[in-house]
Design a protein around this motif. Sequence first.
Motif, mmCIF file in Angstrom:
data_model
loop_
_atom_site.group_PDB
_atom_site.id
_atom_site.type_symbol
_atom_site.label_atom_id
_atom_site.label_comp_id
_atom_site.label_asym_id
_atom_site.label_seq_id
_atom_site.Cartn_x
_atom_site.Cartn_y
_atom_site.Cartn_z
ATOM 1 N N LEU A 43 0.823 -1.213 0.000
ATOM 2 C CA LEU A 43 0.000 0.000 0.000
ATOM 3 C C LEU A 43 0.856 1.261 0.000
ATOM 4 C CD1 LEU A 43 -2.800 -0.991 2.544
ATOM 5 C CD2 LEU A 43 -2.991 -0.876 0.079
ATOM 6 N N SER A 44 1.922 1.243 0.806
ATOM 7 C CA SER A 44 2.789 2.420 0.913
ATOM 8 C C SER A 44 3.509 2.705 -0.406
ATOM 9 C CB SER A 44 3.809 2.220 2.035
ATOM 10 O OG SER A 44 3.172 1.952 3.265
ATOM 11 N N VAL A 45 4.083 1.658 -0.996
ATOM 12 C CA VAL A 45 4.821 1.835 -2.256
ATOM 13 C C VAL A 45 3.877 2.269 -3.376
ATOM 14 C CG1 VAL A 45 6.114 0.595 -4.048
ATOM 15 C CG2 VAL A 45 6.688 0.272 -1.647
ATOM 16 N N LEU A 382 -3.811 4.390 7.233
ATOM 17 C CA LEU A 382 -3.173 3.989 5.974
ATOM 18 C C LEU A 382 -4.219 3.570 4.949
ATOM 19 C CD1 LEU A 382 -0.564 3.448 4.404
ATOM 20 C CD2 LEU A 382 -0.559 1.130 5.356
ATOM 21 N N GLY A 383 -5.177 2.738 5.349
ATOM 22 C CA GLY A 383 -6.231 2.296 4.435
ATOM 23 C C GLY A 383 -7.073 3.448 3.932
ATOM 24 N N ASP A 384 -7.405 4.386 4.828
ATOM 25 C CA ASP A 384 -8.208 5.550 4.451
ATOM 26 C C ASP A 384 -7.451 6.444 3.477
ATOM 27 O OD1 ASP A 384 -10.634 7.170 4.843
ATOM 28 O OD2 ASP A 384 -9.255 8.615 5.687
ATOM 29 N N VAL A 475 -6.395 0.710 -11.186
ATOM 30 C CA VAL A 475 -7.112 0.527 -9.922
ATOM 31 C C VAL A 475 -7.523 -0.935 -9.749
ATOM 32 C CG1 VAL A 475 -9.262 1.051 -8.707
ATOM 33 C CG2 VAL A 475 -7.930 2.896 -9.701
ATOM 34 N N LEU A 476 -8.031 -1.548 -10.804
ATOM 35 C CA LEU A 476 -8.475 -2.943 -10.724
ATOM 36 C C LEU A 476 -7.296 -3.889 -10.537
ATOM 37 C CD1 LEU A 476 -11.285 -2.984 -13.439
ATOM 38 C CD2 LEU A 476 -11.486 -2.629 -10.978
ATOM 39 N N ALA A 477 -6.180 -3.594 -11.204
ATOM 40 C CA ALA A 477 -4.971 -4.416 -11.019
ATOM 41 C C ALA A 477 -4.462 -4.289 -9.590
ATOM 42 C CB ALA A 477 -3.893 -3.976 -12.007
ATOM 43 N N PHE A 478 -4.489 -3.067 -9.069
ATOM 44 C CA PHE A 478 -4.098 -2.833 -7.670
ATOM 45 C C PHE A 478 -4.965 -3.665 -6.729
ATOM 46 C CE2 PHE A 478 -5.620 -0.578 -3.896
ATOM 47 C CZ PHE A 478 -4.465 -0.516 -3.138
ATOM 48 N N ALA A 479 -6.286 -3.673 -6.984
ATOM 49 C CA ALA A 479 -7.220 -4.398 -6.115
ATOM 50 C C ALA A 479 -6.948 -5.895 -6.151
ATOM 51 C CB ALA A 479 -8.655 -4.112 -6.550
ATOM 52 N N PHE A 480 -6.709 -6.444 -7.347
ATOM 53 C CA PHE A 480 -6.452 -7.881 -7.447
ATOM 54 C C PHE A 480 -5.183 -8.271 -6.697
ATOM 55 C CE2 PHE A 480 -4.359 -11.518 -9.384
ATOM 56 C CZ PHE A 480 -5.366 -12.469 -9.347
#
Length: 634
Positions: A43-45, A382-384, A475-480
């Motif tokens: 998430l950070s990167v 972090l999630g927010d 965004v979708l690739a990130f989610a997967f």
Amino acid sequence: MARNEKEEAIHIGFREALALILPYLQKKIWNQFKSVIWIVLYLSVFQLLVLRIPIKEAGIISFGICAVILGLTFFLEGLFLGLMPLGEALGLKLPQKLGMFSILVFSVLLGMGATLAEPAIAILKACGSKVAPWDAPLLYYLLNGGSDTLYLSIAIGVGISVVIGMFRFLYGFSLSNILVPSVLLLLAVSIYAFFDENLQHISGLAWDSGAVTTGPVTVPLVVALGIGISKVSEKNEQSSAYGVVTLASLFPILAVFLVGIYFSNKVPKPMTEMEFFKHGIHTEQSNFLLGNNAKQYKRQTLESKTQFKQNTTFKEFPTKMVDAFQLALRAILPLSIFLILFLYFILKEKIAYPEEVQLGIVFSILGLTIFNFGIMFGLNQLGDQVGGKLPSTFRSIELTDSIKFIKNFNPKSVYTAVNEEGKEEKFFYLKERKLYSGIPYHEENWNPTNKVYEYIPIHGPIFGKEDNLLGYVIVLAFAFVLGYSATLAEPALSALGNAVEETTVGTFRKSLLIQSVAIGVGFGTLTGILKIVLEIPLIWILVPIYIFLLILNTVSKSEFIEIAWDSAGVTTGPITVPLIIAMGLGIGNQLGTIDGFGILACASAFPILSVLIMGIIVENSRKLSLNDSESKTK
């Protein structure tokens, strides 16, 4: 000659004690570190390199994540030493000393107590501030004024699930006998809720609540109790040990819907903010929904927005630590006292290792306190942040946590432009480093007294024009990748893989199960984020997929059905749940979506699909191998 001398106690020094404890502690902390660090780094990167936005309050978030790791280490060790031995001891003695009715009452109370002790249950309370009462009044009420009722309904749902699970342990009947009517009932209620203005906004919360309940407290305790009961039951089958996680996640969904139906007529219908504060809400509804009148809420809302602009400080730590301790105490202590008193006074049994149990309870309270504290300052923030910034890949967004101030601002530098509708809008040019950018001008942000103009920076779209396809794909690739990698890091999935490989005698390999579940969760997380971004109603996703799952059940072996449906529960651990809920709400708030829930519901459904399909493939391969071997022998 017999010796009656007492054994002498062995005394060791402080250094020797540390030498014994530290390696063990390091191993336990390292196990939790491995399950947390990958998802945090990812998430950070992603925010730093892809979204190109610095992480706000990185020091405090890092401190919070360290607290999560340490807290989870102590909490899980406390469960192993304290609560789980109590659960298994009670499971062994209950059928021997009490009748069926007493066992069922105990099972309900155990399920309720375990649910309220779940670390992830506290995350729902933090979600209340993300919902506006005019957009979704019922959802707002359940997450704020009615939060205790919400928690209790979820706990009762789990309690009923435990009762049904105990029947399965005692009589060994098929999971499908409960699964099919339960799922059909939930789908029917979800469709009914879709056509109600208020109920449609709690669908995501209801289905996500099922994932919140299958955490590190409920599942081990219920399984320990079930194992104890199954040891004294002659009708129990080996495979019936599976399925308890599934049941614990289904009935809380129904409970939340029923509570929502009860309160739906007591809250106003959704409306605009202007209507809400002017004439859209009656005094009785206002008192029920807000606890104060609308004017007081409006003032509190403005104050909270002002406070949001300020950074979190270390001065808040003592207050938050006290809050975290109170939450932990209310979660663990009543459950522990209930189990101990029931064992002593109802079953007339002694605890085998009381010192270990006492230490376990202390560890559980200490660990849950540190964990809750870490959630507040680490994973939630972090999630927010990542969720709020994610839409910048395809759309321009306001960085509300990066408000800037221009000193000695001159209103004469403001220009007028005309938009596509022919309306005039004011703006000015701002030079930052060597770049010039146009900034919208709003009269209310100008303070003529100190000549300071306050503005919110605009960021994105990063990969092209507004609503560009590449931004959505990223965004979708990130989610997967998020769902897939977080699942691989779940310790509970590895344990399930070992059990499944042993149960199926190597037919369904551990690595195959883990990959099947991880791919399913990846696609589920992708679908859940797509649901929020495109504002797709949740039932359009869940109804088709659950009907398809029930069809697949008819062509699958019973053991694979139980394994598949249980695999959905083990993927929603104490790290994944807070992060995904916070991220979903962050995305929803940035895009103006009313309901940011539903990602967990999708992430729970898709692994069932992937494991069932893989189970059918494995079974067909086994049959082909058997046919080949038989033909060769002939």
